[in-house]
Design an enzyme around this catalytic site. Structure first.
Site, PDB file in Angstrom:
ATOM      1  N   LEU A 127       0.826  -1.209   0.000  1.00  0.00           N
ATOM      2  CA  LEU A 127       0.000   0.000   0.000  1.00  0.00           C
ATOM      3  C   LEU A 127       0.861   1.261   0.000  1.00  0.00           C
ATOM      4  O   LEU A 127       0.517   2.258  -0.642  1.00  0.00           O
ATOM      5  CB  LEU A 127      -0.931  -0.006   1.214  1.00  0.00           C
ATOM      6  CG  LEU A 127      -2.022  -1.086   1.192  1.00  0.00           C
ATOM      7  CD1 LEU A 127      -2.750  -1.133   2.529  1.00  0.00           C
ATOM      8  CD2 LEU A 127      -3.005  -0.854   0.063  1.00  0.00           C
ATOM      9  N   LYS A 185      -5.932  -8.871  15.932  1.00  0.00           N
ATOM     10  CA  LYS A 185      -7.017  -9.096  16.895  1.00  0.00           C
ATOM     11  C   LYS A 185      -6.465  -9.801  18.145  1.00  0.00           C
ATOM     12  O   LYS A 185      -5.622 -10.701  18.035  1.00  0.00           O
ATOM     13  CB  LYS A 185      -8.094  -9.959  16.235  1.00  0.00           C
ATOM     14  CG  LYS A 185      -9.516  -9.645  16.662  1.00  0.00           C
ATOM     15  CD  LYS A 185     -10.494 -10.389  15.776  1.00  0.00           C
ATOM     16  CE  LYS A 185     -11.933 -10.018  16.084  1.00  0.00           C
ATOM     17  NZ  LYS A 185     -12.249  -8.619  15.795  1.00  0.00           N
ATOM     18  N   SER A 197     -10.675 -11.255  21.847  1.00  0.00           N
ATOM     19  CA  SER A 197     -11.628 -10.889  20.790  1.00  0.00           C
ATOM     20  C   SER A 197     -11.883 -12.059  19.852  1.00  0.00           C
ATOM     21  O   SER A 197     -13.006 -12.265  19.393  1.00  0.00           O
ATOM     22  CB  SER A 197     -11.084  -9.696  19.994  1.00  0.00           C
ATOM     23  OG  SER A 197     -11.004  -8.543  20.796  1.00  0.00           O
ATOM     24  N   LYS A 221     -15.541 -13.868  19.287  1.00  0.00           N
ATOM     25  CA  LYS A 221     -16.150 -13.933  17.960  1.00  0.00           C
ATOM     26  C   LYS A 221     -16.503 -15.370  17.593  1.00  0.00           C
ATOM     27  O   LYS A 221     -17.561 -15.638  17.004  1.00  0.00           O
ATOM     28  CB  LYS A 221     -15.219 -13.322  16.915  1.00  0.00           C
ATOM     29  CG  LYS A 221     -15.862 -13.155  15.555  1.00  0.00           C
ATOM     30  CD  LYS A 221     -15.166 -12.101  14.729  1.00  0.00           C
ATOM     31  CE  LYS A 221     -15.966 -11.750  13.497  1.00  0.00           C
ATOM     32  NZ  LYS A 221     -15.370 -10.644  12.715  1.00  0.00           N
ATOM     33  N   LYS A 241     -24.705  -0.306   7.153  1.00  0.00           N
ATOM     34  CA  LYS A 241     -25.337  -1.141   8.173  1.00  0.00           C
ATOM     35  C   LYS A 241     -26.489  -0.364   8.813  1.00  0.00           C
ATOM     36  O   LYS A 241     -26.567   0.859   8.709  1.00  0.00           O
ATOM     37  CB  LYS A 241     -24.314  -1.536   9.236  1.00  0.00           C
ATOM     38  CG  LYS A 241     -23.252  -2.505   8.738  1.00  0.00           C
ATOM     39  CD  LYS A 241     -22.358  -2.957   9.893  1.00  0.00           C
ATOM     40  CE  LYS A 241     -21.325  -3.971   9.420  1.00  0.00           C
ATOM     41  NZ  LYS A 241     -20.479  -4.454  10.534  1.00  0.00           N
ATOM     42  N   SER A 300     -26.924   0.442  11.746  1.00  0.00           N
ATOM     43  CA  SER A 300     -26.421   1.393  12.735  1.00  0.00           C
ATOM     44  C   SER A 300     -25.993   2.712  12.110  1.00  0.00           C
ATOM     45  O   SER A 300     -25.830   3.715  12.797  1.00  0.00           O
ATOM     46  CB  SER A 300     -25.216   0.791  13.471  1.00  0.00           C
ATOM     47  OG  SER A 300     -24.139   0.568  12.561  1.00  0.00           O
ATOM     48  N   GLU A 309      -7.922  -8.480   6.316  1.00  0.00           N
ATOM     49  CA  GLU A 309      -9.073  -7.638   6.007  1.00  0.00           C
ATOM     50  C   GLU A 309      -8.600  -6.200   5.829  1.00  0.00           C
ATOM     51  O   GLU A 309      -7.913  -5.657   6.685  1.00  0.00           O
ATOM     52  CB  GLU A 309     -10.126  -7.691   7.113  1.00  0.00           C
ATOM     53  CG  GLU A 309     -11.370  -6.882   6.749  1.00  0.00           C
ATOM     54  CD  GLU A 309     -12.369  -6.747   7.890  1.00  0.00           C
ATOM     55  OE1 GLU A 309     -13.486  -7.265   7.763  1.00  0.00           O
ATOM     56  OE2 GLU A 309     -12.026  -6.112   8.903  1.00  0.00           O
ATOM     57  N   ALA A 335     -17.076   5.980  13.158  1.00  0.00           N
ATOM     58  CA  ALA A 335     -16.957   4.564  13.529  1.00  0.00           C
ATOM     59  C   ALA A 335     -16.188   4.392  14.839  1.00  0.00           C
ATOM     60  O   ALA A 335     -16.533   3.535  15.664  1.00  0.00           O
ATOM     61  CB  ALA A 335     -16.264   3.791  12.408  1.00  0.00           C
ATOM     62  N   GLU A 342     -18.527   5.484  17.649  1.00  0.00           N
ATOM     63  CA  GLU A 342     -19.620   4.512  17.773  1.00  0.00           C
ATOM     64  C   GLU A 342     -19.134   3.260  18.500  1.00  0.00           C
ATOM     65  O   GLU A 342     -19.820   2.703  19.357  1.00  0.00           O
ATOM     66  CB  GLU A 342     -20.152   4.161  16.378  1.00  0.00           C
ATOM     67  CG  GLU A 342     -21.384   3.279  16.381  1.00  0.00           C
ATOM     68  CD  GLU A 342     -21.117   1.846  15.974  1.00  0.00           C
ATOM     69  OE1 GLU A 342     -22.090   1.088  15.859  1.00  0.00           O
ATOM     70  OE2 GLU A 342     -19.930   1.489  15.806  1.00  0.00           O
TER      71      GLU A 342
END
Length: 238
Positions: free
Chosen positions: A32, A56, A60, A64, A123, A125, A150, A162, A165
């Site tokens: 990138l 992660k 977590s 999940k 979404k 939300s 991801e 985000a 939130e």
């Protein structure tokens, strides 16, 4: 990756998995950075404001797996948890998001496994972002292991919403009162309006600059006359 993982004991398997995901983030991050530098070289503009990466946590991952009805195991972790290695690209305008997604998709050594466009389809939300699940080959001394990463692409405004939130819902453990959810959705609409306005403003500025740089009709005529006079003079002097 699953086959490679099964060749190790449990403790070593965990270390191996974390090593592979860390290596995958490095690979994608370097790629990138190069794309961003190339974009700057060709277009004199950086689409990426900044890049965030994270692995992660074990807690977590376990949460999940349980939430989705899977037993806690390294094999299930690799198979069902797609966002263990995460890269977030923050850009200025919504148009940058799709430019970057196209550039990433064109990389021959990255395989795009899935795409979720929460910008065109937010979404409930109000959350907006562009998610790409990619697979990157990690070259080890004796093998090549495809590892999932991801990639989230969003504007500064989307990232601001985000982040707040997430903090708010974390305090309520996902059970925030309806009036708070309603206010957050309204804030998401404001963010979308801001993004649209900023994109329109940027496009207007670019159009204005192009108009200023473009030669006027009078300048074009003068240049043509000067060129003709130069040719005539050279002909007469020949």
């Amino acid at each position: 990756m699953e086959t490679a993982i099964r060749n190790y004991e449990d403790v070593d398997s965990w270390k191996t998995v974390m090593f592979l995901y860390t290596a995958a983030i490095k690979e994608v991050g370097t790629k990138l950075d190069i794309l961003n530098d190339e974009f700057q070289h060709v277009h004199r503009y950086n689409p990426i404001e900044h890049i965030k990466t994270r692995i992660k946590t074990p807690e977590s991952i376990v949460k999940k797996l349980k939430r989705n009805g899977h037993e806690t195991s390294i094999e299930n972790m690799v198979k069902y948890v797609n966002d263990i290695a995460g890269v977030r690209l923050i850009c200025s305008f919504t148009s940058d998001i799709y430019k970057l997604a196209e550039m990433i998709g064109n990389q021959s050594d990255l395989k795009v496994l899935s795409i979720k466009d929460y910008i065109k389809n937010p979404k409930a939300s109000g959350y907006k972002s562009y998610h790409m699940l990619v697979s990157v080959p990690i070259f080890l001394s004796d093998s090549v292991v495809d590892t999932k990463v991801e990639i989230q692409i969003r504007t500064i405004a989307m990232d601001f919403w985000a982040s707040l939130e997430h903090k708010i819902y974390y305090k309520f453990e996902g059970n925030a009162p309806e009036y708070i959810s309603k206010d957050l959705r309204e804030c998401a609409d404001m963010v979308a309006t801001l993004d649209d306005k900023m994109l329109q403003l940027n496009e207007a500025i670019l159009a204005c600059l192009e108009e200023q740089e473009a030669p006027s009709p009078g300048q074009i005529v003068d240049a043509a006359i000067a060129q003709q006079e130069g040719l005539l003079n050279r002909t007469q002097n020949a």
